[in-house]
Structure formats: structure tokens, C-alpha cells
Design an enzyme around this catalytic site. Structure first.
Site, PDB file in Angstrom:
ATOM      1  N   THR A 174      11.760  -7.141 -10.642  1.00 35.22           N
ATOM      2  CA  THR A 174      11.066  -8.347 -11.078  1.00 35.22           C
ATOM      3  C   THR A 174       9.725  -8.473 -10.366  1.00 35.22           C
ATOM      4  O   THR A 174       9.639  -8.330  -9.147  1.00 35.22           O
ATOM      5  CB  THR A 174      11.926  -9.597 -10.781  1.00 35.22           C
ATOM      6  OG1 THR A 174      13.182  -9.450 -11.442  1.00 35.22           O
ATOM      7  CG2 THR A 174      11.240 -10.864 -11.249  1.00 35.22           C
ATOM      8  N   GLY A 194       0.791  -1.214   0.000  1.00 36.29           N
ATOM      9  CA  GLY A 194       0.000   0.000   0.000  1.00 36.29           C
ATOM     10  C   GLY A 194       0.827   1.268   0.000  1.00 36.29           C
ATOM     11  O   GLY A 194       0.481   2.249  -0.671  1.00 36.29           O
ATOM     12  N   CYS A 245       2.858   1.871  11.363  1.00 34.25           N
ATOM     13  CA  CYS A 245       3.860   2.816  10.844  1.00 34.25           C
ATOM     14  C   CYS A 245       4.105   3.976  11.802  1.00 34.25           C
ATOM     15  O   CYS A 245       5.054   4.729  11.642  1.00 34.25           O
ATOM     16  CB  CYS A 245       3.421   3.359   9.483  1.00 34.25           C
ATOM     17  SG  CYS A 245       3.339   2.088   8.206  1.00 34.25           S
TER      18      CYS A 245
END
Length: 385
Positions: free
Chosen positions: A235, A69, A324
């Protein structure tokens, strides 16, 4: 440990885990490689893209896979800024946005952009009138989080998006907390970009989706990037994306039943706290503007961190805000955005329910919170005597 921190992260769904293992062993090729193994991985990747396009009811060409996100927020906003449709350097966002958006806005301010941060009302919602008042002729972009991760309020993003359309302003919304919990199809079609994160709906960590409307001629953040049509380098994590897609399908299939069950759990918690009614505050909005699975609250006279540690001692995992934000000395962003300061702001803690939460555990948690509050009240009375 009884887990009540689903807003921070969810365990990986068992079926999604099986798909991750199968994709890792059977579709291990680099999706950019032109040989057969690469083509098999690329075909699986595109089928996942089609599925997210179907779930969101948006154009497949605008779906990009990310590492989560936070990256989806960052790259989505940067893409919109590179594709802005009018001149100007003014941005509007919420004062309680996730750190990935808030920190990007601070970075943009340092680069010369002007940013208006909209406060939350006492019910945790951004007032539409405040947004309209903040719009200027040079406003080019708005980023408003759909679901608040600390108190669970649902912002009026569709209404704000309608006004943005009329003014030629691009709009991004962070749907990390709402994807898989409420239908997003009509909202997704009303914005220019949105972000979601796999581990919030029982997919693997390190997976996410950014949607940017394909009508916009955005420029790659890093010139020369070829993966995901230039949206991000590196990747592509095909096994993780396949597992995330399976988790998304399951989450969507049970949205209505999960909503009802989470509302029942929320009601059970309130009933369990009835004994200390008046000694706690629950932050949030009315039922239709609120995610039932997130309960942001405080116990009068207690710091949230102390409540969290006490609950942990009793075998319950709760939090004091978004992961966070953990470790910071500042209050939760939502408290500051609502104008709540000092000791009252530091009293905030969050309880969040999930797929494995049972009513008996919710009632037991309510009893533990009652005990914590009652003990503190007794100590306070003894001190006064």
C-alpha cells in the site's frame, strides 16, 4: 546535544509534519481503491508525482515512490537490468557506493554478472579516463553515486552518462545526498534512472523516489505487483509522500541561499582549526566538485571512533561514516576506495551541517577538535620523553 550529522538524517520539517498529519486524516484511503476516499488519495498521490516531475524536469510517467533511497537504488538498478538494450553481463560501479548498491552488486556477482569497481582518486573523485578504460563491449549498466555521503565529493555523472549514451549503456545514479542541495534537472535528464530519499532533505523517513526513464520497457521485480504501476508492492504511503513533496518544494526554494550558508559554515570550521593546522586532513575536492555541508576528515594519530566519542562527551553529534556502515570494523568505504589503509583509514570521521546549524556552534566544535588533538599531542610527547 549539538547536531552535526545531517548527512545521516535530518529532522522532519514542521510544515511537512503538518501536511503529513492532514493527509493521514483527510486522505487516508488506499490509492488503489475505486471509491471516493481512494480516489481522493490517488489524486493527491498523482499531484505529488507531478511535482517531483517538475522539480527534476523529467517525465511524470517515470516517477515512482518508494520506501526510501535504498529501495529506490535496488529497484532502479534491477529495473534497468530487466530493460537492458544490448547483450552482455558486465556492470560498472564505484568502489565507494552506498551499501544498498554495493551489496546488490555483490549479489549480482554471485549470480554470474561481472562487476568492475572504480576507485577514487586522492581528491575523492572517479577519474573519467578510468571509467572509459573500464568500459567493455559487453558493458550493459553503470551505477555511479552522484554525491559521496562520507566526504561530499560530486562525481562527474553527466560526463559519464554522455559516454554511456554513445555506447548503448544504461546508467543509474544515486542522488540521495544531492537532491535538494544542488539543482539536478540537467543531470536527471541525462541518466536512465536515479534515486532520492525523503529524510535527507527534511522529509519523513520511509519515503523516497525512483526515476526510471519511461522509454525503457522494464519488468516488475515481483510479478503480479499492481502498486506504483508494478514498480513495488505494498500500500502506497500517501501521507508520507505528501509530506516528502512539501519538504522537497521547500528544499528547492532555498538551494542557493543554503549553499552559500553551508559554505560559510565550512570556512568557519577551517578557521576554527587554524591552531592545529598540519595536524588534520580534510578529504574532498575543489569547491565546485564538493558539497559544502559534508566535511570528511581525520586528526593525525587518532581513531575516528575515539574522536566521535569525545565529541559526544562534549555535546556534539558527529559520525564515523554513513549510518549504514556504523558498527562495522572495516574503514569507511571512501577511505578504502582512495587507497587509504590501516590506522590512517580508521582515523576518518564526518561532520555535516544542516538547516539548524549556526556558526557559533561550528566554531565551538572546532575548538573541541583542537582540544582533542592538542591533548593527544601532549600525551604523545610525554610518552616520548
Amino acid at each position: 546535544m549539538k547536531y552535526f550529522d545531517y548527512a545521516a538524517t535530518c529532522p522532519l520539517d514542521r510544515d511537512a509534519a503538518d501536511i503529513y498529519l492532514k493527509a493521514s486524516t483527510d486522505y487516508f484511503g488506499n490509492s488503489q481503491s475505486l471509491h471516493e476516499a481512494g480516489s481522493a488519495a490517488a489524486n493527491l498521490l498523482e499531484s505529488c508525482r507531478q511535482e517531483f516531475s517538475r522539480l527534476l524536469e523529467v517525465e511524470e510517467a517515470g516517477v515512482y515512490f518508494t520506501s526510501g533511497g535504498s529501495e529506490a537504488n535496488y529497484l532502479g538498478i534491477i529495473a534497468l537490468l530487466s530493460a537492458k538494450t544490448k547483450k552482455g553481463n558486465h556492470l560498472i560501479t564505484g568502489a565507494a557506493e552506498h551499501s544498498s548498491v554495493y551489496n546488490l552488486m555483490k549479489k549480482l556477482e554471485a549470480e554470474g554478472w561481472e562487476v568492475t569497481y572504480l576507485p577514487l582518486e586522492k581528491d575523492g573523485l572517479i577519474k573519467v579516463e578510468s571509467f572509459i578504460h573500464a568500459v567493455r563491449p559487453d558493458t550493459v549498466l553503470v551505477s555511479i553515486q552522484h554525491g559521496n555521503p562520507e566526504i561530499g565529493t560530486l562525481q562527474p555523472v553527466k560526463t559519464i552518462a554522455t559516454h554511456c549514451r554513445q555506447k548503448g549503456i544504461l546508467i543509474h545514479t544515486d542522488c540521495v545526498q544531492t537532491f535538494g542541495k544542488i539543482p539536478l534537472d540537467s543531470l536527471a535528464r541525462s541518466v536512465d534512472a536515479l534515486s532520492i530519499s525523503g529524510h535527507k532533505f527534511y522529509g519523513p523517513k520511509g519515503t523516497g523516489v525512483a526515476y526510471v526513464h519511461p522509454k525503457l520497457a522494464w519488468k516488475p521485480y515481483i510479478v503480479g505487483t499492481v502498486h506504483e504501476k508494478g514498480f513495488r508492492p505494498g500500500t502506497v504511503n500517501v501521507p508520507g509522500i505528501a509530506a516528502m513533496t512539501a519538504a522537497a518544494q521547500k528544499a528547492y526554494s532555498r538551494i542557493l541561499t543554503d549553499q552559500a550558508r553551508l559554505q560559510t559554515l565550512r570556512t568557519a570550521l577551517l578557521h576554527a582549526l587554524a591552531e592545529i593546522n598540519g595536524s588534520f586532513v580534510i578529504f574532498g575536492a575543489d569547491r565546485e566538485k564538493q558539497l559544502p555541508g559534508i566535511v570528511g576528515m581525520s586528526l593525525h594519530g587518532l581513531e575516528g571512533q575515539m574522536v566521535m566519542l569525545e565529541c559526544n562527551r562534549w555535546g556534539f553529534a558527529i559520525s564515523t561514516g554513513t549510518a549504514c556502515h556504523t558498527g562495522m570494523l572495516t574503514p569507511a568505504k571512501s577511505m578504502v576506495a582512495m587507497g587509504i589503509k590501516g590506522k590512517e583509514a580508521k582515523g576518518f570521521f564526518r561532520i555535516s551541517f544542516g538547516r539548524d546549524t549556526v556558526e557559533e556552534d561550528v566554531i565551538e566544535l572546532g575548538k573541541v577538535l583542537t582540544l582533542i588533538a592538542s591533548k593527544t599531542k601532549t600525551v604523545s610527547l610525554q610518552a616520548d620523553l
